[in-house]
Motif scaffolding. Structure first.
Motif, PDB file in Angstrom:
ATOM      1  N   LYS A 287       0.814  -1.221   0.000  1.00 56.55           N
ATOM      2  CA  LYS A 287       0.000   0.000   0.000  1.00 56.55           C
ATOM      3  C   LYS A 287       0.843   1.264   0.000  1.00 56.55           C
ATOM      4  O   LYS A 287       0.411   2.314  -0.477  1.00 56.55           O
ATOM      5  CB  LYS A 287      -0.951   0.004   1.194  1.00 56.55           C
ATOM      6  CG  LYS A 287      -0.280   0.136   2.549  1.00 56.55           C
ATOM      7  CD  LYS A 287      -1.315   0.267   3.666  1.00 56.55           C
ATOM      8  CE  LYS A 287      -0.647   0.522   5.011  1.00 56.55           C
ATOM      9  NZ  LYS A 287      -1.632   0.767   6.084  1.00 56.55           N
ATOM     10  N   GLY A 306     -15.026  -2.553   8.375  1.00 54.93           N
ATOM     11  CA  GLY A 306     -13.956  -1.829   9.047  1.00 54.93           C
ATOM     12  C   GLY A 306     -12.754  -1.633   8.149  1.00 54.93           C
ATOM     13  O   GLY A 306     -12.118  -0.569   8.159  1.00 54.93           O
ATOM     14  N   ALA A 307     -12.435  -2.644   7.346  1.00 54.04           N
ATOM     15  CA  ALA A 307     -11.298  -2.542   6.427  1.00 54.04           C
ATOM     16  C   ALA A 307     -11.541  -1.461   5.387  1.00 54.04           C
ATOM     17  O   ALA A 307     -10.617  -0.738   5.006  1.00 54.04           O
ATOM     18  CB  ALA A 307     -11.046  -3.890   5.761  1.00 54.04           C
ATOM     19  N   ASP A 309     -13.150   1.298   5.763  1.00 56.67           N
ATOM     20  CA  ASP A 309     -12.903   2.602   6.385  1.00 56.67           C
ATOM     21  C   ASP A 309     -11.404   2.906   6.455  1.00 56.67           C
ATOM     22  O   ASP A 309     -10.977   4.034   6.188  1.00 56.67           O
ATOM     23  CB  ASP A 309     -13.510   2.639   7.789  1.00 56.67           C
ATOM     24  CG  ASP A 309     -15.030   2.594   7.769  1.00 56.67           C
ATOM     25  OD1 ASP A 309     -15.621   2.940   6.730  1.00 56.67           O
ATOM     26  OD2 ASP A 309     -15.622   2.207   8.800  1.00 56.67           O
ATOM     27  N   LEU A 310     -10.610   1.901   6.811  1.00 57.06           N
ATOM     28  CA  LEU A 310      -9.161   2.092   6.901  1.00 57.06           C
ATOM     29  C   LEU A 310      -8.552   2.358   5.534  1.00 57.06           C
ATOM     30  O   LEU A 310      -7.667   3.210   5.388  1.00 57.06           O
ATOM     31  CB  LEU A 310      -8.513   0.853   7.530  1.00 57.06           C
ATOM     32  CG  LEU A 310      -8.841   0.587   9.005  1.00 57.06           C
ATOM     33  CD1 LEU A 310      -8.253  -0.752   9.453  1.00 57.06           C
ATOM     34  CD2 LEU A 310      -8.316   1.720   9.885  1.00 57.06           C
ATOM     35  N   ALA A 313      -9.390   5.925   4.478  1.00 55.24           N
ATOM     36  CA  ALA A 313      -8.570   6.908   5.193  1.00 55.24           C
ATOM     37  C   ALA A 313      -7.159   6.973   4.618  1.00 55.24           C
ATOM     38  O   ALA A 313      -6.587   8.063   4.447  1.00 55.24           O
ATOM     39  CB  ALA A 313      -8.524   6.557   6.683  1.00 55.24           C
ATOM     40  N   HIS A 314      -6.584   5.815   4.314  1.00 51.33           N
ATOM     41  CA  HIS A 314      -5.225   5.788   3.756  1.00 51.33           C
ATOM     42  C   HIS A 314      -5.183   6.459   2.386  1.00 51.33           C
ATOM     43  O   HIS A 314      -4.279   7.253   2.098  1.00 51.33           O
ATOM     44  CB  HIS A 314      -4.737   4.340   3.646  1.00 51.33           C
ATOM     45  CG  HIS A 314      -3.371   4.216   3.040  1.00 51.33           C
ATOM     46  ND1 HIS A 314      -2.211   4.442   3.754  1.00 51.33           N
ATOM     47  CD2 HIS A 314      -2.981   3.907   1.762  1.00 51.33           C
ATOM     48  CE1 HIS A 314      -1.165   4.281   2.963  1.00 51.33           C
ATOM     49  NE2 HIS A 314      -1.603   3.947   1.751  1.00 51.33           N
TER      50      HIS A 314
END
Length: 330
Positions: A287, A306-307, A309-310, A313-314
């Motif tokens: 990534k 949840g993944a 959302d992460l 954000a990244h």
């Protein structure tokens, strides 16, 4: 409102519709060849309320019943309802007000109250929470490739949308989701009232649970065509398409895109055992080694909420912007 063997919920559903604060409507009920007491219940209700018009068909399935209802409906605004759900008395009035106030909107839905056991069906309850959070037209448009952004029996739309872009299609896909994807693809703006105007009953025999057209694979295949069209328009020929996630499930989802001409340039993964490898001839990137957004469009094809959302954000931190440079899907 299509119905097939609507007992024991049909009387309660009819009651909530006939007691709407908006009284100027026609209730078109399509009886799809019911073999229980449904025909007699509808006949009795129609005798007492002239707003009810019953169309009786030989049993042909949900799509033919829905299209028969569309063909029979005479009003410029069409609301959907299922024969086992409930709605608040102000539902039709509120949705009509929204459409009349904003001529740019083609459809307005509402949030739903989950009429099931959230502890037993936690995944379904989480889906309801997720879709209830999509209210703004932009969110509905951008999140449409994750899961269906609208609950079918909550919508009210303009007849013009049917005339211009077609009604329900029959095939090995969820007929409502395909309709939303097609209309959104054609530029129909959709919004959602931030109120739980409909109670969506959870039943083990609900079509979305038992019919193969609503299987996980059917959803993947359905969205692939419209997702490919979106990628062609947004990524264009000058940007590569990278899929975030190199696991088996993600690769299976992404494989449907190849049927519509999308070439996956790379997978992105956080598993060090995969980074630097080639899977099916496609390289796996870390990534942190993502190129600039002007070079690559990222499709975050990861199912875990949840993944997602992460990942979002990244990508935002790296300068990627949702819709323009990346898209969340599942």
């Amino acid at each position: 409102m299509p119905v097939y063997n609507g007992m024991p919920f049909l009387p309660e559903t009819l009651d909530c519709l006939l007691n709407q604060t908006e009284s100027n409507f026609e209730l078109v009920v399509v009886d799809d060849g019911s073999t229980d007491a449904t025909p007699s219940i509808l006949a009795e209700a129609a005798r007492h309320d002239r707003r009810i018009r019953v169309i009786s068909l030989a049993h042909g399935g949900i799509v033919s019943a829905l299209n028969a209802g569309l063909a029979a409906a005479r009003a410029p605004l069409i609301a959907r309802m299922d024969a086992d759900d409930l709605c608040l008395p102000e539902r039709l009035a509120l949705q009509r007000q929204v459409l009349e106030a904003d001529p740019e909107l083609g459809l307005v839905a509402s949030q739903v109250a989950y009429g099931g056991d959230a502890a037993v069906n936690r995944g379904f309850a989480l889906f309801v929470d997720w879709t209830n959070g999509l209210v703004d037209p932009r969110d509905i448009r951008l999140k449409r490739f994750v899961e269906t952004p609208l609950i079918h029996p909550t919508v009210m739309f303009r007849r013009e949308c049917v005339t211009r872009f077609g009604g329900y299609r029959d095939g090995d896909f969820p007929e409502d989701y395909e309709l939303w994807l097609r209309w959104l693809d054609r530029g129909v703006r959709m919004a959602k009232l931030p109120r739980e105007l409909v109670t969506w009953r959870e039943r083990e025999d609900r079509l979305s649970r038992v019919h193969p057209r609503y299987s996980e694979t059917a959803f993947y295949r359905c969205k692939a065509e419209y997702l490919a069209r979106y990628l062609c328009e947004e990524a264009g020929p000058h940007r590569r398409v990278a899929v975030w996630g190199a696991g088996r499930t993600t690769r299976k989802r992404a494989a449907f895109l190849a049927e519509f001409g999308v070439t996956i340039a790379a997978f992105i993964d956080i598993d060090p055992r995969k980074v630097g490898q080639r899977i099916g001839g496609v390289p796996v990137w870390d990534k942190e080694s993502l190129p600039d957004p002007g070079d690559t469009f990222v499709l975050a094809y990861v199912g875990n909420r949840g993944a997602r959302d992460l990942i979002s954000a990244h990508l935002e931190e790296r300068g990627y912007r949702e819709g323009r440079d990346y898209l969340l899907a599942a």
